[in-house]
Design an enzyme around this catalytic site. Structure first.
Site, PDB file in Angstrom:
ATOM      1  CB  SER A  67      -0.897   0.030   1.238  1.00 57.70           C
ATOM      2  OG  SER A  67      -1.578   1.272   1.298  1.00 57.70           O
TER       3      SER A  67
ATOM      4  CE1 TYR B  98      -3.864  -2.223   5.038  1.00 54.60           C
ATOM      5  CE2 TYR B  98      -2.804  -0.146   4.476  1.00 54.60           C
ATOM      6  CZ  TYR B  98      -3.484  -1.287   4.092  1.00 54.60           C
ATOM      7  OH  TYR B  98      -3.771  -1.500   2.759  1.00 54.60           O
TER       8      TYR B  98
HETATM    9  P1  NAP Z   1     -11.799  -5.394  -0.004  1.00 57.10           P
HETATM   10  O1  NAP Z   1     -12.660  -4.749  -1.037  1.00 57.10           O
HETATM   11  O2  NAP Z   1     -12.119  -5.191   1.444  1.00 57.10           O
HETATM   12  O3  NAP Z   1     -11.714  -6.968  -0.329  1.00 57.10           O
HETATM   13  C1  NAP Z   1     -10.944  -7.771   0.515  1.00 57.10           C
HETATM   14  C2  NAP Z   1     -10.894  -9.192  -0.015  1.00 57.10           C
HETATM   15  O4  NAP Z   1     -10.047  -9.947   0.863  1.00 57.10           O
HETATM   16  C3  NAP Z   1     -12.249  -9.876  -0.012  1.00 57.10           C
HETATM   17  O5  NAP Z   1     -12.327 -10.714  -1.141  1.00 57.10           O
HETATM   18  C4  NAP Z   1     -12.209 -10.722   1.268  1.00 57.10           C
HETATM   19  O6  NAP Z   1     -13.002 -11.919   1.186  1.00 57.10           O
HETATM   20  C5  NAP Z   1     -10.734 -11.107   1.283  1.00 57.10           C
HETATM   21  N1  NAP Z   1     -10.263 -11.512   2.599  1.00 57.10           N
HETATM   22  C6  NAP Z   1     -10.256 -10.827   3.774  1.00 57.10           C
HETATM   23  N2  NAP Z   1      -9.737 -11.580   4.760  1.00 57.10           N
HETATM   24  C7  NAP Z   1      -9.415 -12.765   4.205  1.00 57.10           C
HETATM   25  C8  NAP Z   1      -8.847 -13.966   4.698  1.00 57.10           C
HETATM   26  N3  NAP Z   1      -8.512 -14.096   5.996  1.00 57.10           N
HETATM   27  N4  NAP Z   1      -8.651 -15.006   3.852  1.00 57.10           N
HETATM   28  C9  NAP Z   1      -8.991 -14.899   2.536  1.00 57.10           C
HETATM   29  N5  NAP Z   1      -9.523 -13.790   2.008  1.00 57.10           N
HETATM   30  C10 NAP Z   1      -9.744 -12.735   2.830  1.00 57.10           C
HETATM   31  O7  NAP Z   1     -10.270  -4.906  -0.169  1.00 57.10           O
HETATM   32  P2  NAP Z   1      -9.502  -4.214  -1.405  1.00 57.10           P
HETATM   33  O8  NAP Z   1      -9.626  -2.741  -1.252  1.00 57.10           O
HETATM   34  O9  NAP Z   1      -9.895  -4.851  -2.675  1.00 57.10           O
HETATM   35  O10 NAP Z   1      -7.980  -4.562  -1.021  1.00 57.10           O
HETATM   36  C11 NAP Z   1      -7.265  -5.619  -1.627  1.00 57.10           C
HETATM   37  C12 NAP Z   1      -5.795  -5.472  -1.243  1.00 57.10           C
HETATM   38  O11 NAP Z   1      -5.297  -4.207  -1.697  1.00 57.10           O
HETATM   39  C13 NAP Z   1      -5.511  -5.512   0.269  1.00 57.10           C
HETATM   40  O12 NAP Z   1      -4.330  -6.243   0.509  1.00 57.10           O
HETATM   41  C14 NAP Z   1      -5.314  -4.057   0.637  1.00 57.10           C
HETATM   42  O13 NAP Z   1      -4.493  -3.890   1.775  1.00 57.10           O
HETATM   43  C15 NAP Z   1      -4.656  -3.531  -0.624  1.00 57.10           C
HETATM   44  N6  NAP Z   1      -4.841  -2.080  -0.804  1.00 57.10           N
HETATM   45  C16 NAP Z   1      -6.076  -1.520  -0.924  1.00 57.10           C
HETATM   46  C17 NAP Z   1      -6.192  -0.138  -1.055  1.00 57.10           C
HETATM   47  C18 NAP Z   1      -7.527   0.540  -1.160  1.00 57.10           C
HETATM   48  O14 NAP Z   1      -7.569   1.777  -1.031  1.00 57.10           O
HETATM   49  N7  NAP Z   1      -8.624  -0.158  -1.407  1.00 57.10           N
HETATM   50  C19 NAP Z   1      -5.048   0.667  -1.090  1.00 57.10           C
HETATM   51  C20 NAP Z   1      -3.801   0.059  -0.977  1.00 57.10           C
HETATM   52  C21 NAP Z   1      -3.692  -1.313  -0.816  1.00 57.10           C
HETATM   53  P3  NAP Z   1     -14.584 -11.927   1.627  1.00 57.10           P
HETATM   54  O15 NAP Z   1     -15.313 -11.168   0.551  1.00 57.10           O
HETATM   55  O16 NAP Z   1     -14.937 -13.380   1.627  1.00 57.10           O
HETATM   56  O17 NAP Z   1     -14.648 -11.252   2.956  1.00 57.10           O
END
Ligand code: NAP
Length: 246
Positions: free
Chosen positions: A141, A154
């Site tokens: 991130s 985080y």
């Molecule tokens: P999100 O919309 O909250 O989706 C999270 C995903 O992770 C969901 O599919 C969830 O599954 C799954 N998950 C959570 N805990 C899990 C576990 N213990 N085992 C397996 N799967 C699990 O998140 P996102 O924004 O797409 O983020 C994806 C990645 O990008 C993360 O690593 C995050 O830190 C990184 N990121 C995001 C942002 C941002 O602004 N969005 C910025 C920088 C980095 P369920 O649907 O089954 O709960």
């Protein structure tokens, strides 16, 4: 004429958000895709059905990435149903902003078990089970570069992910497997939007010189490139994809 075997990509946390968009991209790139999820079976299965309707190969498998036995079983199931994995995308993660002094033991443990041990568990399996010539892409991130209050734990988890990325790239010497990280800025998914006021969201959106939030698609296109043969000379790097934010 030999027929080329379809390559297999495993995407963790692919039921929604950035992971779902990465899955759609990799399926369009010709990969057989495995959609891992923790609890949202319905959204994972809807994505599988959409892809199958388009003639793609897709499979949803439930596994909590923080649990070593479940990750091992996830790799076993992919191998028995599709074959050995070529591309691993470590996308599953959580964000729950909290000042360090107010962070409970439970939240600290949850953060490190999902964001750090989750990545460790899949990397350890991949070390012996990924096909030579494969690709590993870990989601870090841009928060790590911003040092905003509320992000200490985080950021600690994502610092570990970037450290794993650099060292694992070297440990896989001789296998032609690249290991890279993508570090998005704010992306409009539940993870970022949940718990923020409209004003806070707008403030984040104005931060990068490109003056908008990222969309899952912005990140998926980069992951798609890093999973492709065209990225073959990029290894052990973290690519910050954030519209110029940091
Ligand atoms: P999100 O919309 O909250 O989706 C999270 C995903 O992770 C969901 O599919 C969830 O599954 C799954 N998950 C959570 N805990 C899990 C576990 N213990 N085992 C397996 N799967 C699990 O998140 P996102 O924004 O797409 O983020 C994806 C990645 O990008 C993360 O690593 C995050 O830190 C990184 N990121 C995001 C942002 C941002 O602004 N969005 C910025 C920088 C980095 P369920 O649907 O089954 O709960």
């Amino acid at each position: 004429m030999t027929t080329q075997k379809q390559k297999i990509a495993l995407i963790t946390g692919a039921s929604r958000g950035i992971g779902a968009s990465i899955t759609q991209h990799l399926a369009s790139d010709g990969f057989a895709v495995v959609i891992n999820y923790a609890s949202n079976a319905e959204t994972a299965n809807t994505l599988v059905n959409e892809l199958i309707k388009e003639g793609k190969t897709a499979l949803a498998i439930k596994a909590d990435v923080s649990q070593p036995a479940q990750v091992k079983a996830l790799f076993d199931e992919v191998e028995s149903k599709l074959g050995t994995i070529d591309v691993l995308i470590n996308n599953a993660g959580i964000l729950k902003t909290q000042a360090l002094a107010d962070t409970s033991d439970e939240l600290f443990e949850q953060y490190f078990s999902i964001n750090v041990q989750g990545v460790f568990n899949t990397l350890r399996e991949a070390g012996s089970r990924l096909n030579n010539g494969g690709r590993i892409i870990n989601l870090s991130s841009t928060a790590l570069a911003l040092n905003l209050p509320g992000y200490a734990v985080y950021n600690g988890t994502k610092a570990a992910v970037e450290a794993f990325t650099k060292v694992f790239a070297k440990e896989l010497r001789g296998r032609s497997i690249t290991v890279n990280a993508v570090a998005p800025g704010p992306v409009a998914t539940e993870l970022f939007l949940n718990g923020k006021s409209e004003e806070m969201i707008q403030n984040f959106a104005k931060m990068p010189p490109l003056e908008r939030l990222g969309q899952p698609e912005d990140i998926a296109q980069i992951v798609s490139f890093l999973a492709s043969p065209a990225s073959g000379w990029i290894n052990g790097q973290t690519l910050r994809a954030n519209g110029g934010l940091a």
